[in-house]
Write a protein that holds these residues in place. Structure first.
Motif, PDB file in Angstrom:
ATOM      1  N   CYS A   1       0.864  -1.179   0.000  1.00 12.08           N
ATOM      2  CA  CYS A   1       0.000   0.000   0.000  1.00 12.08           C
ATOM      3  C   CYS A   1       0.898   1.226   0.000  1.00 12.08           C
ATOM      4  N   PHE A   2       0.379   2.341  -0.495  1.00 14.81           N
ATOM      5  CA  PHE A   2       1.242   3.518  -0.648  1.00 14.81           C
ATOM      6  C   PHE A   2       0.680   4.722   0.087  1.00 14.81           C
ATOM      7  N   HIS A   3       1.587   5.542   0.590  1.00 13.00           N
ATOM      8  CA  HIS A   3       1.139   6.861   1.040  1.00 13.00           C
ATOM      9  C   HIS A   3       1.473   7.855  -0.069  1.00 13.00           C
ATOM     10  N   GLU A   4       0.878   9.041   0.032  1.00  8.27           N
ATOM     11  CA  GLU A   4       0.931   9.998  -1.070  1.00  8.27           C
ATOM     12  C   GLU A   4       2.366  10.339  -1.480  1.00  8.27           C
ATOM     13  N   VAL A   5       3.220  10.577  -0.486  1.00  7.52           N
ATOM     14  CA  VAL A   5       4.581  11.017  -0.793  1.00  7.52           C
ATOM     15  C   VAL A   5       5.325   9.931  -1.577  1.00  7.52           C
ATOM     16  N   GLU A   6       5.126   8.712  -1.149  1.00  9.72           N
ATOM     17  CA  GLU A   6       5.832   7.607  -1.806  1.00  9.72           C
ATOM     18  C   GLU A   6       5.338   7.388  -3.234  1.00  9.72           C
ATOM     19  N   LEU A   7       4.029   7.496  -3.407  1.00 11.34           N
ATOM     20  CA  LEU A   7       3.488   7.286  -4.753  1.00 11.34           C
ATOM     21  C   LEU A   7       3.944   8.393  -5.698  1.00 11.34           C
ATOM     22  N   GLN A   8       3.948   9.603  -5.184  1.00 13.12           N
ATOM     23  CA  GLN A   8       4.437  10.749  -5.963  1.00 13.12           C
ATOM     24  C   GLN A   8       5.884  10.506  -6.385  1.00 13.12           C
ATOM     25  N   TYR A   9       6.686  10.043  -5.449  1.00  9.53           N
ATOM     26  CA  TYR A   9       8.098   9.758  -5.722  1.00  9.53           C
ATOM     27  C   TYR A   9       8.239   8.694  -6.813  1.00  9.53           C
ATOM     28  N   ARG A  10       7.481   7.617  -6.694  1.00  5.30           N
ATOM     29  CA  ARG A  10       7.607   6.495  -7.653  1.00  5.30           C
ATOM     30  C   ARG A  10       7.156   6.928  -9.052  1.00  5.30           C
ATOM     31  N   LEU A  11       6.054   7.664  -9.126  1.00  3.23           N
ATOM     32  CA  LEU A  11       5.570   8.101 -10.441  1.00  3.23           C
ATOM     33  C   LEU A  11       6.568   9.071 -11.085  1.00  3.23           C
ATOM     34  N   THR A  12       7.077   9.989 -10.293  1.00  3.04           N
ATOM     35  CA  THR A  12       8.045  10.956 -10.826  1.00  3.04           C
ATOM     36  C   THR A  12       9.288  10.236 -11.330  1.00  3.04           C
ATOM     37  N   ARG A  13       9.750   9.296 -10.550  1.00  7.36           N
ATOM     38  CA  ARG A  13      10.957   8.551 -10.881  1.00  7.36           C
ATOM     39  C   ARG A  13      10.828   7.812 -12.214  1.00  7.36           C
ATOM     40  N   HIS A  14       9.598   7.449 -12.561  1.00 12.54           N
ATOM     41  CA  HIS A  14       9.403   6.691 -13.793  1.00 12.54           C
ATOM     42  C   HIS A  14       8.891   7.547 -14.945  1.00 12.54           C
TER      43      HIS A  14
END
Ligand SMILES: C[S@@+](CC[C@H](N)C(=O)[O-])C[C@H]1O[C@@H](n2cnc3c(N)ncnc32)[C@H](O)[C@@H]1O
Length: 210
Positions: free
Chosen positions: A167-180
């Motif tokens: 499961c993801f929190h907002e900061v982590e999901l933002q990081y993963r999407l940006t990274r890709h």
């Protein structure tokens, strides 16, 4: 559980309804899809389409629609429920979307970029971005960390010890999407009453030069 195609077939065979979650995430997504301009000239992909809950809407609104899932019995059920629609069905693992490079104007993934392994999530996000044309839009629903869950540090690549669905929190999901390679990321918490859990609805744009 490793969440292989056969695991998904077994889980989804137990649900009578076509979708595997409550209606709220789908309604929120529907609102966003209705705002996509010139949809009738665009190709949309339902990535991890499951039993095909979203396909009638996508087929109705977009010029071309591709439905992808790697679970064979689930995909067969989606195909059966979509009789008459102009949907192309493809059995494929989202971790390798090579045949679809630069193919989609819009990609949708409702609780399908999931699993216990962070490296799989990262790989799927990378493959989704490559399957989109430059400026293509990505709409996705992810399992969310719940507000009452204890905080935990950001998982980086290599921190891969989970046995449960991540499961993801907002900061982590933002990081993963940006990274890709996704930009213009917006995240919204949506309550899934059926599951009694929050989900994260993410909208973003694919940028090749990121
Ligand atoms: C929770 S269900 C969601 C199905 C559908 N999107 C919905 O909203 O009802 C997850 C779906 O993603 C598919 N899936 C999960 N991992 C996948 C992968 N690596 N490649 C292709 N499909 C995958 C599963 O087979 C399953 O049909």
């Amino acid at each position: 559980m490793l969440w292989n195609p056969e695991d998904w077939d077994a889980v989804l065979a137990r649900t009578e309804k076509l979708r595997s979650h409550g209606p709220a995430p789908l309604t929120a997504l529907q609102g966003l899809l209705e705002k996509v301009p010139d949809a009738e000239r665009k190709t949309v992909a339902d990535l991890g389409c499951g039993t095909g809950a979203l396909l009638p809407l996508l087929a109705d609104r977009f010029g071309h629609c591709v439905a992808i899932d790697y679970a064979p019995r689930t995909l067969a059920r989606a195909r059966k429920s979509c009789v008459g629609g102009s949907v192309r069905f493809r059995r494929r693992d989202l971790r390798d979307l090579t045949p679809f490079r630069n193919s989609f104007h819009v990609a949708v993934a409702v609780e399908s970029i999931v699993g216990p392994r962070l490296e799989d999530i990262d790989r799927m996000l990378e493959q989704v971005r490559r399957s989109l044309v430059e400026g293509g839009r990505f709409f996705a629903v992810f399992p969310a960390m719940q507000r009452q869950d204890p905080p935990r540090p950001m998982r980086l690549a290599g921190h891969d010890h989970s046995v449960d669905m991540l499961c993801f929190h907002e900061v982590e999901l933002q990081y993963r999407l940006t990274r890709h390679g996704f930009q213009g990321i917006r995240l919204r918490r949506v309550r899934d009453e059926d599951a009694g859990k929050d989900k994260l609805l993410a909208t973003s744009t694919a940028r090749a030069n990121n």
